[in-house]
Every structure is written in C-alpha cells, then in structure tokens.
Scaffold this active site. Structure first.
Site, PDB file in Angstrom:
ATOM      1  N   ASP A  45       0.828  -1.208   0.000  1.00 30.16           N
ATOM      2  CA  ASP A  45       0.000   0.000   0.000  1.00 30.16           C
ATOM      3  C   ASP A  45       0.865   1.261   0.000  1.00 30.16           C
ATOM      4  O   ASP A  45       0.500   2.273  -0.595  1.00 30.16           O
ATOM      5  CB  ASP A  45      -0.930   0.001   1.225  1.00 30.16           C
ATOM      6  CG  ASP A  45      -2.045  -1.025   1.093  1.00 30.16           C
ATOM      7  OD1 ASP A  45      -2.471  -1.285  -0.052  1.00 30.16           O
ATOM      8  OD2 ASP A  45      -2.481  -1.575   2.124  1.00 30.16           O
ATOM      9  N   ASN A 122      -5.528   8.644   1.371  1.00 28.46           N
ATOM     10  CA  ASN A 122      -5.939   8.057   2.656  1.00 28.46           C
ATOM     11  C   ASN A 122      -6.424   9.116   3.638  1.00 28.46           C
ATOM     12  O   ASN A 122      -7.561   9.096   4.051  1.00 28.46           O
ATOM     13  CB  ASN A 122      -4.763   7.324   3.314  1.00 28.46           C
ATOM     14  CG  ASN A 122      -4.678   5.873   2.888  1.00 28.46           C
ATOM     15  OD1 ASN A 122      -5.584   5.359   2.237  1.00 28.46           O
ATOM     16  ND2 ASN A 122      -3.595   5.216   3.265  1.00 28.46           N
ATOM     17  N   ARG A 148      -8.565  20.292  21.870  1.00 25.30           N
ATOM     18  CA  ARG A 148      -7.220  20.274  22.448  1.00 25.30           C
ATOM     19  C   ARG A 148      -6.827  18.812  22.615  1.00 25.30           C
ATOM     20  O   ARG A 148      -7.596  18.029  23.178  1.00 25.30           O
ATOM     21  CB  ARG A 148      -7.206  20.987  23.798  1.00 25.30           C
ATOM     22  CG  ARG A 148      -5.838  20.992  24.479  1.00 25.30           C
ATOM     23  CD  ARG A 148      -5.927  21.636  25.825  1.00 25.30           C
ATOM     24  NE  ARG A 148      -5.972  23.079  25.707  1.00 25.30           N
ATOM     25  CZ  ARG A 148      -4.935  23.886  25.984  1.00 25.30           C
ATOM     26  NH1 ARG A 148      -3.794  23.379  26.375  1.00 25.30           N
ATOM     27  NH2 ARG A 148      -5.053  25.188  25.867  1.00 25.30           N
TER      28      ARG A 148
HETATM   29  P1  NAD Z   1       3.396   1.889   6.876  1.00 26.57           P
HETATM   30  O1  NAD Z   1       4.437   1.134   6.146  1.00 26.57           O
HETATM   31  O2  NAD Z   1       3.574   2.139   8.341  1.00 26.57           O
HETATM   32  O3  NAD Z   1       1.978   1.190   6.552  1.00 26.57           O
HETATM   33  C1  NAD Z   1       0.946   1.252   7.391  1.00 26.57           C
HETATM   34  C2  NAD Z   1      -0.065   0.138   7.099  1.00 26.57           C
HETATM   35  O4  NAD Z   1      -1.239   0.763   6.591  1.00 26.57           O
HETATM   36  C3  NAD Z   1       0.323  -0.944   6.103  1.00 26.57           C
HETATM   37  O5  NAD Z   1       0.016  -2.187   6.668  1.00 26.57           O
HETATM   38  C4  NAD Z   1      -0.586  -0.673   4.906  1.00 26.57           C
HETATM   39  O6  NAD Z   1      -0.917  -1.863   4.227  1.00 26.57           O
HETATM   40  C5  NAD Z   1      -1.778  -0.082   5.586  1.00 26.57           C
HETATM   41  N1  NAD Z   1      -2.648   0.758   4.741  1.00 26.57           N
HETATM   42  C6  NAD Z   1      -2.304   1.812   3.970  1.00 26.57           C
HETATM   43  N2  NAD Z   1      -3.401   2.318   3.367  1.00 26.57           N
HETATM   44  C7  NAD Z   1      -4.443   1.544   3.775  1.00 26.57           C
HETATM   45  C8  NAD Z   1      -5.832   1.580   3.517  1.00 26.57           C
HETATM   46  N3  NAD Z   1      -6.366   2.521   2.750  1.00 26.57           N
HETATM   47  N4  NAD Z   1      -6.609   0.657   4.125  1.00 26.57           N
HETATM   48  C9  NAD Z   1      -6.091  -0.284   4.920  1.00 26.57           C
HETATM   49  N5  NAD Z   1      -4.791  -0.357   5.218  1.00 26.57           N
HETATM   50  C10 NAD Z   1      -3.980   0.551   4.649  1.00 26.57           C
HETATM   51  O7  NAD Z   1       3.205   3.300   6.207  1.00 26.57           O
HETATM   52  P2  NAD Z   1       3.083   3.654   4.688  1.00 26.57           P
HETATM   53  O8  NAD Z   1       3.252   2.431   3.864  1.00 26.57           O
HETATM   54  O9  NAD Z   1       3.927   4.832   4.443  1.00 26.57           O
HETATM   55  O10 NAD Z   1       1.537   4.078   4.627  1.00 26.57           O
HETATM   56  C11 NAD Z   1       1.106   5.299   5.139  1.00 26.57           C
HETATM   57  C12 NAD Z   1      -0.221   5.034   5.747  1.00 26.57           C
HETATM   58  O11 NAD Z   1      -0.042   4.376   6.983  1.00 26.57           O
HETATM   59  C13 NAD Z   1      -0.982   6.284   6.102  1.00 26.57           C
HETATM   60  O12 NAD Z   1      -1.757   6.757   5.032  1.00 26.57           O
HETATM   61  C14 NAD Z   1      -1.820   5.833   7.279  1.00 26.57           C
HETATM   62  O13 NAD Z   1      -3.166   5.560   6.907  1.00 26.57           O
HETATM   63  C15 NAD Z   1      -1.182   4.569   7.762  1.00 26.57           C
HETATM   64  N6  NAD Z   1      -0.870   4.707   9.183  1.00 26.57           N
HETATM   65  C16 NAD Z   1      -1.519   3.887  10.025  1.00 26.57           C
HETATM   66  C17 NAD Z   1      -1.321   4.019  11.375  1.00 26.57           C
HETATM   67  C18 NAD Z   1      -2.047   3.094  12.299  1.00 26.57           C
HETATM   68  O14 NAD Z   1      -2.786   2.236  11.797  1.00 26.57           O
HETATM   69  N7  NAD Z   1      -1.897   3.266  13.601  1.00 26.57           N
HETATM   70  C19 NAD Z   1      -0.449   4.980  11.893  1.00 26.57           C
HETATM   71  C20 NAD Z   1       0.188   5.797  10.975  1.00 26.57           C
HETATM   72  C21 NAD Z   1      -0.031   5.665   9.618  1.00 26.57           C
END
Ligand code: NAD
Length: 272
Positions: A45, A122, A148
């Site tokens: 992704d 996203n 806040r």
């Molecule tokens: P990353 O490698 O940390 O990937 C984060 C995870 O998010 C991966 O498992 C990926 O498959 C999944 N993911 C991404 N888009 C998705 C979607 N639309 N639906 C379901 N799963 C999805 O980070 P990256 O690859 O640079 O991806 C950035 C994304 O990571 C951001 O857009 C954000 O949504 C996600 N993220 C998630 C968290 C969390 O779940 N706590 C925290 C920070 C960022």
C-alpha cells in the site's frame, strides 16, 4: 496504451516490474513514465500511495492498479502469481474504471495566503511536535468545538480502513462522497470539551481548523510529512478530483475489507 510502473525497489518487486515491462511491450503497449494511461504499483500500500502522489498531476487521465509483493494490501490486490493473467487483461480489454473520492487540504498562512493545496488518498493527520494542538473547529462556517489534544485525522472513505480505523473511526464505503474527522487523544475535562465521536461530513461541508496557539504543525498527508509554521487555518473537504482505479475483475469494497481484516491472511491465495 501507455503504462508506467512504480516499484517498491526490493528484489521481488523489481523482478515483477521487469516481467511486466517485457510482457506488456510484447503486446505493443508503450512504457511511458511521463504520460501513462495506466500506473501499475508493485509493492504494498505504501508503494501505491507513492505511485498516486507521483502521478497526482494527471489524475484525470491516469488509472491505477496494484500488485502486492509483501503482505496483503488494501490497494494492491493482485498477487505475483496472477501477473500473466493481469498482463492479458491489460492488453486485451478496455478496462473498467472505478472512481473514489479524495480529500483536499488547503493551508493558509497568517497573511491569508494559500501556502499549500494538497490531495490525500488516505488521510491528513495534523499534529504538533510541541505539546497539544489547540484548534477552533468550524464546520460549514459555524464554530463547532475547540479541540485540544494530540491531533486530528481527516480521512477519505478509502482511507477510512487505514489510520482512521486505528483511531476508532468508522469504515465508509467509497461510493459516499464524504470525509471523516477522528480525534487523537482529545483532552476532555471541565475546561475543554470535544464531541469525542468521529464526524462524517458530506461533500461541500468544509471543516476549518484555526490554531489558537502559535505552534508549528506536522501535517502528514498519506505517507508524506511536512512542517508548517505561521498557520492561520487548515481547510479540509471532499476534493473535486477523484482517483481512478483500473478494474479487470470485480472486487467489491466490502470483500476487500473482509479479506484485509477478517478473513485469514493467506498470501498464497489469489484474492477474489
Ligand atoms: P506503513 O508502512 O507504516 O503502513 C501502514 C499500514 O497501513 C500498512 O500495513 C498498509 O498496508 C496499511 N494501509 C495503507 N493504506 C491503507 C488503507 N487505505 N486501508 C487499509 N490499510 C492501509 O506506512 P506507509 O506504507 O507509508 O503508509 C502510510 C499510511 O499508513 C498512512 O496513510 C496511514 O493511513 C497509515 N498509518 C496507520 C497508522 C495506524 O494504523 N496506527 C499509523 C500511521 C499511519
């Protein structure tokens, strides 16, 4: 037809990229990194998000598709063992397009200048490096609350299964043109009060965040983080642009959600 490939860069993804280029050019398709009709992301992704942002200037004419080479992906839904089938589908069929909504973020400086206009596939996550964020939150021109806390996440329907889900937000079907606002650790006591629930805003209902404390903000749009200072407001709404996915077989959104989060994660099985 012209195509481009964005690879994660690891050995497995690079091998599939080479195979795709060879096979698609054998079918007389043109490898064109500048003006592709179809962008194939090979990786996960994260690679798909990178491909989207690399071709964000030509969303009207470009469609995206993802092959995953790691664990199951939400956007990358073809497995390496299906590459031959995918090549044939791309070569012979006029493909179907499915469009999903995007989020528009506009950052204005204190001098009322538009500093940036960004699109998210996203979400946009707004935090600060220094203490809590304090915002007046306006919805559709009316004061809604003073927030806040650690920050706010504003997501698209297709992003509702990503960071938004981890924050307790709901999953929204991308046929709904909406954005969702979810809180990150809001402070709620006798002085500060926020709604506490995720908010789902329809098209044209703009969410405006006005900082009350002069801080620099960390704005993460999908996988890209930037710092902004001197911010007057951050405006979020459904974008007029949309992302176009190339579909060669049906893969309904709820099946995608089920396969990503509920069904057993077996990367050897084709994802149907
Ligand atoms: P990353 O490698 O940390 O990937 C984060 C995870 O998010 C991966 O498992 C990926 O498959 C999944 N993911 C991404 N888009 C998705 C979607 N639309 N639906 C379901 N799963 C999805 O980070 P990256 O690859 O640079 O991806 C950035 C994304 O990571 C951001 O857009 C954000 O949504 C996600 N993220 C998630 C968290 C969390 O779940 N706590 C925290 C920070 C960022």
């Amino acid at each position: 037809m012209k195509f481009a490939i964005v690879s994660k860069g690891d050995e497995r993804s690079e091998t599939i990229k080479t195979r795709l280029i060879e096979q698609l050019t054998d079918y007389s398709l043109t490898y064109d990194l500048d003006h592709p009709d179809l962008v194939i992301s090979v990786g996960g992704d994260g690679t798909f998000l990178e491909a989207f942002h690399r071709y964000i200037h030509c969303l009207k004419t470009t469609a995206f598709i993802g092959v995953h080479t790691g664990h199951l992906g939400f956007y990358a839904d073809w497995v390496p063992s299906e590459v031959d089938q995918l090549v044939e589908e791309i070569a012979k069929t006029p493909f179907q397009i499915v469009e999903y909504p995007l989020l528009e973020v506009i950052i204005r400086s204190k001098s009322d200048r538009v500093e940036d206009r960004l699109l998210a596939l996203n979400e946009a996550a707004i935090k600060t490096t220094d203490g809590s964020v304090v915002f007046d939150v306006e919805i559709k021109g009316e004061h809604f609350e003073t927030f806040r806390g650690d920050g706010l996440c504003i997501s698209t329907p297709s992003g509702s299964t990503a960071y938004n889900k981890a924050l307790g937000g709901g999953i929204i079907h991308p046929a709904l043109e909406a954005i969702q606002v979810t809180e990150m650790a809001s402070i709620n006591n006798r002085v500060f009060r926020t709604i506490g629930s995720p908010l789902i805003l329809p098209k044209h209902h703009t969410c405006l965040l006005k900082p009350l404390v002069d801080r620099s903000f960390l704005l993460t749009v999908d996988h890209i983080t930037d710092t902004y200072t001197n911010v007057k407001s951050i405006q979020c709404r459904v974008a007029k642009e949309r992302v176009r996915f190339a579909r060669f077989r049906p893969f309904p959104f709820w099946n995608r959600v089920r396969d990503s989060f509920v069904a057993e994660d077996d990367p050897t099985l084709p994802r149907r």
